[in-house]
Design a protein around this motif. Structure first.
Motif, PDB file in Angstrom:
ATOM      1  N   LEU A  60       1.044  -1.352  -0.290  1.00  0.00           N
ATOM      2  CA  LEU A  60       0.089   0.184   0.472  1.00  0.00           C
ATOM      3  C   LEU A  60       1.101   1.070   0.158  1.00  0.00           C
ATOM      4  CD1 LEU A  60      -2.932   1.240   0.093  1.00  0.00           C
ATOM      5  CD2 LEU A  60      -3.075   0.993   2.807  1.00  0.00           C
ATOM      6  N   ILE A  61       1.599   1.251   1.199  1.00  0.00           N
ATOM      7  CA  ILE A  61       3.453   2.318   0.724  1.00  0.00           C
ATOM      8  C   ILE A  61       3.053   2.719  -0.580  1.00  0.00           C
ATOM      9  CG2 ILE A  61       4.988   3.444   1.907  1.00  0.00           C
ATOM     10  CD1 ILE A  61       3.949   2.144   4.286  1.00  0.00           C
ATOM     11  N   LYS A  62       3.971   1.028  -1.163  1.00  0.00           N
ATOM     12  CA  LYS A  62       4.524   1.415  -2.658  1.00  0.00           C
ATOM     13  C   LYS A  62       3.229   2.733  -3.489  1.00  0.00           C
ATOM     14  CE  LYS A  62       3.944  -1.788  -5.252  1.00  0.00           C
ATOM     15  NZ  LYS A  62       3.765  -1.697  -6.449  1.00  0.00           N
ATOM     16  N   GLU A  63       2.246   1.719  -3.444  1.00  0.00           N
ATOM     17  CA  GLU A  63       1.392   2.221  -3.925  1.00  0.00           C
ATOM     18  C   GLU A  63       0.882   3.762  -3.845  1.00  0.00           C
ATOM     19  OE1 GLU A  63      -0.331   0.599  -6.716  1.00  0.00           O
ATOM     20  OE2 GLU A  63       1.485  -0.782  -6.595  1.00  0.00           O
ATOM     21  N   ILE A  64       1.044   4.019  -2.699  1.00  0.00           N
ATOM     22  CA  ILE A  64       0.552   5.425  -2.294  1.00  0.00           C
ATOM     23  C   ILE A  64       1.800   6.443  -3.308  1.00  0.00           C
ATOM     24  CG2 ILE A  64       0.825   7.420  -0.403  1.00  0.00           C
ATOM     25  CD1 ILE A  64      -1.170   5.412   0.550  1.00  0.00           C
ATOM     26  N   PHE A  65       2.483   5.856  -2.720  1.00  0.00           N
ATOM     27  CA  PHE A  65       4.342   6.858  -3.631  1.00  0.00           C
ATOM     28  C   PHE A  65       4.055   6.830  -4.874  1.00  0.00           C
ATOM     29  CE2 PHE A  65       5.702   6.663   0.360  1.00  0.00           C
ATOM     30  CZ  PHE A  65       6.452   8.058   0.508  1.00  0.00           C
ATOM     31  N   ALA A  66       3.266   5.905  -5.145  1.00  0.00           N
ATOM     32  CA  ALA A  66       3.597   5.722  -7.617  1.00  0.00           C
ATOM     33  C   ALA A  66       2.320   6.535  -7.924  1.00  0.00           C
ATOM     34  CB  ALA A  66       2.970   4.038  -7.608  1.00  0.00           C
ATOM     35  N   SER A  67       1.446   6.284  -6.971  1.00  0.00           N
ATOM     36  CA  SER A  67       0.258   6.934  -7.498  1.00  0.00           C
ATOM     37  C   SER A  67       0.274   8.810  -6.942  1.00  0.00           C
ATOM     38  CB  SER A  67      -1.043   6.720  -6.721  1.00  0.00           C
ATOM     39  OG  SER A  67      -1.459   5.376  -6.833  1.00  0.00           O
ATOM     40  N   GLY A  68       0.630   9.089  -6.267  1.00  0.00           N
ATOM     41  CA  GLY A  68       1.608  10.579  -5.768  1.00  0.00           C
ATOM     42  C   GLY A  68       2.384  11.177  -7.252  1.00  0.00           C
ATOM     43  N   LEU A  69       3.119  10.346  -7.884  1.00  0.00           N
ATOM     44  CA  LEU A  69       4.081  10.686  -8.549  1.00  0.00           C
ATOM     45  C   LEU A  69       3.417  10.998 -10.031  1.00  0.00           C
ATOM     46  CD1 LEU A  69       7.210   8.788  -7.761  1.00  0.00           C
ATOM     47  CD2 LEU A  69       6.399  10.585  -8.002  1.00  0.00           C
ATOM     48  N   GLN A  70       2.865  10.220 -10.096  1.00  0.00           N
ATOM     49  CA  GLN A  70       1.592   9.544 -11.110  1.00  0.00           C
ATOM     50  C   GLN A  70       0.731  11.460 -11.653  1.00  0.00           C
ATOM     51  OE1 GLN A  70      -1.184   7.135 -11.648  1.00  0.00           O
ATOM     52  NE2 GLN A  70      -2.376   7.750 -13.726  1.00  0.00           N
TER      53      GLN A  70
END
Length: 139
Positions: free
Chosen positions: A10-20
């Motif tokens: 989930l932490i990885k997904e939050i960072f990836a979405s934030g970058l997007q």
């Protein structure tokens, strides 16, 4: 819930979405195409629904809007989710199904006929709507 696996994912997904979202904000054509999807839940307990909806809302560009009780007994609850990048609602629903199955692996075999929950690849229009209308209609 498999917390030792789910939380790092989930932490990885939050960072990836934030970058997007950050990248989209810097481009002239951001690619925003907000959509509201109706996701048939496979999880059933209040605790599981709490974690899923919190995870969705914590992920940039998505927001849990609410729950709808089933119209007929035996049907799943429906989770309303807004996604800022919703040009492909089937992809949005498949992402929700992936998140749900990572959070609660025991529900992977449940299939309500939407992408990500079984063999379906297309999403019936009753499961989504574009609150602002489609881009093609607005231009």
């Amino acid at each position: 819930m498999h917390i030792l696996i789910y939380i790092p994912w989930l932490i990885k997904e939050i960072f990836a979405s934030g970058l997007q979202v950050a990248w989209a904000a810097l481009r002239p054509n951001a690619g925003y195409d907000p959509v509201v999807v109706r996701y048939p839940l496979r999880v059933t307990t209040d605790w599981q629904i709490f974690w899923l909806t919190t995870s969705i809302t914590a992920t940039p560009s998505t927001l849990s809007l609410g729950l709808r009780e089933p119209e007929t007994p035996g049907q799943p609850r429906i989770l309303l989710v807004q996604a800022a990048f919703g040009s492909d609602p089937a992809d949005v629903v498949a992402g929700l199904a992936d998140m749900e199955s990572r959070m609660a692996p025991q529900i992977r075999d449940i299939d309500h006929g939407v992408p990500g929950q079984g063999s379906a690849t297309e999403l019936h229009p009753r499961y989504y709507e574009y609150p602002l209308g489609r881009k093609e209609q607005q231009q």
